[in-house]
Enzyme design. Structure first.
Site, PDB file in Angstrom:
ATOM      1  N   ASP A 272       0.843 -17.485  -1.099  1.00 56.19           N
ATOM      2  CA  ASP A 272       0.060 -17.175  -2.297  1.00 56.19           C
ATOM      3  C   ASP A 272       0.202 -18.248  -3.375  1.00 56.19           C
ATOM      4  O   ASP A 272       1.038 -19.155  -3.267  1.00 56.19           O
ATOM      5  CB  ASP A 272       0.449 -15.794  -2.854  1.00 56.19           C
ATOM      6  CG  ASP A 272       1.964 -15.603  -2.949  1.00 56.19           C
ATOM      7  OD1 ASP A 272       2.714 -16.590  -2.794  1.00 56.19           O
ATOM      8  OD2 ASP A 272       2.392 -14.473  -3.184  1.00 56.19           O
TER       9      ASP A 272
ATOM     10  N   ASP B 279       7.210  -3.357  -6.396  1.00 55.91           N
ATOM     11  CA  ASP B 279       6.161  -2.362  -6.135  1.00 55.91           C
ATOM     12  C   ASP B 279       5.750  -2.356  -4.649  1.00 55.91           C
ATOM     13  O   ASP B 279       4.770  -1.724  -4.276  1.00 55.91           O
ATOM     14  CB  ASP B 279       4.936  -2.615  -7.035  1.00 55.91           C
ATOM     15  CG  ASP B 279       4.289  -3.973  -6.784  1.00 55.91           C
ATOM     16  OD1 ASP B 279       4.805  -4.755  -5.948  1.00 55.91           O
ATOM     17  OD2 ASP B 279       3.246  -4.251  -7.429  1.00 55.91           O
TER      18      ASP B 279
ATOM     19  N   GLU C 228      -1.042  -6.335  -3.670  1.00 53.37           N
ATOM     20  CA  GLU C 228      -0.540  -5.280  -4.543  1.00 53.37           C
ATOM     21  C   GLU C 228      -0.925  -3.898  -4.004  1.00 53.37           C
ATOM     22  O   GLU C 228      -1.843  -3.779  -3.189  1.00 53.37           O
ATOM     23  CB  GLU C 228      -1.143  -5.462  -5.949  1.00 53.37           C
ATOM     24  CG  GLU C 228      -0.722  -6.752  -6.651  1.00 53.37           C
ATOM     25  CD  GLU C 228       0.697  -6.708  -7.220  1.00 53.37           C
ATOM     26  OE1 GLU C 228       1.550  -5.972  -6.685  1.00 53.37           O
ATOM     27  OE2 GLU C 228       0.950  -7.432  -8.195  1.00 53.37           O
TER      28      GLU C 228
ATOM     29  N   HIS D  39       4.848  -5.085  -2.911  1.00 51.03           N
ATOM     30  CA  HIS D  39       3.883  -6.108  -2.507  1.00 51.03           C
ATOM     31  C   HIS D  39       4.498  -7.130  -1.558  1.00 51.03           C
ATOM     32  O   HIS D  39       5.693  -7.423  -1.618  1.00 51.03           O
ATOM     33  CB  HIS D  39       3.188  -6.769  -3.712  1.00 51.03           C
ATOM     34  CG  HIS D  39       4.013  -7.697  -4.540  1.00 51.03           C
ATOM     35  ND1 HIS D  39       4.104  -7.594  -5.906  1.00 51.03           N
ATOM     36  CD2 HIS D  39       4.776  -8.774  -4.222  1.00 51.03           C
ATOM     37  CE1 HIS D  39       4.876  -8.556  -6.368  1.00 51.03           C
ATOM     38  NE2 HIS D  39       5.298  -9.287  -5.363  1.00 51.03           N
TER      39      HIS D  39
HETATM   40  C1  GLP Z   1       6.426 -12.853  -6.052  1.00 52.47           C
HETATM   41  C2  GLP Z   1       5.824 -13.405  -4.781  1.00 52.47           C
HETATM   42  C3  GLP Z   1       6.210 -12.567  -3.573  1.00 52.47           C
HETATM   43  C4  GLP Z   1       7.700 -12.312  -3.599  1.00 52.47           C
HETATM   44  C5  GLP Z   1       8.042 -11.509  -4.813  1.00 52.47           C
HETATM   45  C6  GLP Z   1       9.498 -11.089  -4.902  1.00 52.47           C
HETATM   46  O1  GLP Z   1       5.653 -11.909  -6.680  1.00 52.47           O
HETATM   47  N1  GLP Z   1       4.407 -13.497  -4.831  1.00 52.47           N
HETATM   48  O2  GLP Z   1       5.811 -13.245  -2.395  1.00 52.47           O
HETATM   49  O3  GLP Z   1       8.097 -11.635  -2.437  1.00 52.47           O
HETATM   50  O4  GLP Z   1       7.726 -12.330  -5.928  1.00 52.47           O
HETATM   51  O5  GLP Z   1      10.232 -12.067  -5.550  1.00 52.47           O
HETATM   52  P1  GLP Z   1      11.782 -12.101  -5.713  1.00 52.47           P
HETATM   53  O6  GLP Z   1      12.307 -12.592  -4.417  1.00 52.47           O
HETATM   54  O7  GLP Z   1      12.019 -13.067  -6.822  1.00 52.47           O
HETATM   55  O8  GLP Z   1      12.236 -10.723  -6.027  1.00 52.47           O
END
Ligand code: GLP
Length: 236
Positions: A67, A136, A143, A138
């Site tokens: 992404d 959440d 989402e 995702h």
């Molecule tokens: C972002 C990314 C996700 C990732 C998520 C969790 O929103 N788009 O791909 O899994 O963060 O991040 P973290 O590992 O910092 O909790």
């Protein structure tokens, strides 16, 4: 689904890096699906160490990221392209021409999504997809919704995601409101999936994703339908 629960983030990172390293050793020209967020940072560090030590060679590897934020150029220090360069690509012997991140600055993000899916197809699909999980539920930036979206597509970020990711920006107001994310089709078509989750705040959503019903309100729950998923969790 295979769940590996470990005691520390260090162990999580080592196991995840070993699984990815095994893939690169078995198939030197493999396609790695990569993720951003703070959780994979340790995994990337260990992969770079293994590369420096001569254990793995990235010269023929191709990567596709999940992404990107809308409107952030690759030079912006909060763009996911910048993150990948800094945390992995600059530290390994990969040819940057073989690394792909969706273009969040494309004039037409729908078109960019279609082209990104075509690109993944033309590379032969993803051999292993690394995923984090949002609070959440995702994956990528898919989402919670009333349905799962198959194609790579533009998304409006959830307020909880904006709040969670505000820690990387000067303030929550600076977090882009939109992004482009790989959809469920390319993720679910990956031959293997490796999810990493770290911290107490991820426990409940991880449990719901693994044990609850398959429900687009918990996007990661779709992974229950994939035949080869490994989840690594550490509480601290
Ligand atoms: C972002 C990314 C996700 C990732 C998520 C969790 O929103 N788009 O791909 O899994 O963060 O991040 P973290 O590992 O910092 O909790």
């Amino acid at each position: 689904m295979k769940l590996i629960e470990v005691k520390t983030y260090e162990e999580l990172s080592e196991i995840a890096a070993n699984i990815i390293a095994a893939q690169v050793i078995l198939k030197p020209d493999c396609v790695l699906g990569l993720a951003t967020g703070s959780t994979p940072v340790g995994t990337y560090k260990k992969l770079a160490e293994k590369n420096k030590a001569g254990i793995i060679d990235f010269s023929a590897v191709k990567t596709v990221n999940l992404d990107e934020y809308e409107g952030l150029e690759g030079t912006h220090d909060q763009s996911y392209r910048y993150f990948m360069n800094k945390n992995l690509f600059d530290n390994i012997n990969i040819d940057k021409k073989n690394t792909y991140v969706p273009n969040g600055c494309a004039a037409d993000l729908e078109k960019e999504g279609k082209e990104y899916d075509e690109l993944i197809k033309s590379l032969g699909g993803i051999d292993i997809q690394l995923l984090g999980i949002g609070v959440d539920g995702h994956i990528g930036f898919n989402e919670p919704d009333d349905f799962f979206t198959a194609a790579t597509h533009p998304v409006v970020l959830d307020p909880s995601t904006i709040e969670a990711n505000a820690r990387f920006f000067a303030s929550a107001d600076d977090v882009p409101r939109k992004a482009i994310t790989m959809g469920m089709m390319s993720i679910m078509q990956a031959k293997k999936i490796l999810m990493v989750a770290n911290g107490k705040n991820k426990f409940d959503i991880l449990k719901a994703s693994i044990e609850g019903p398959v429900d687009p309100k918990v996007p990661a729950s779709i992974l229950q339908l994939h035949p080869d998923v490994t989840v690594i969790y550490s509480e601290v």
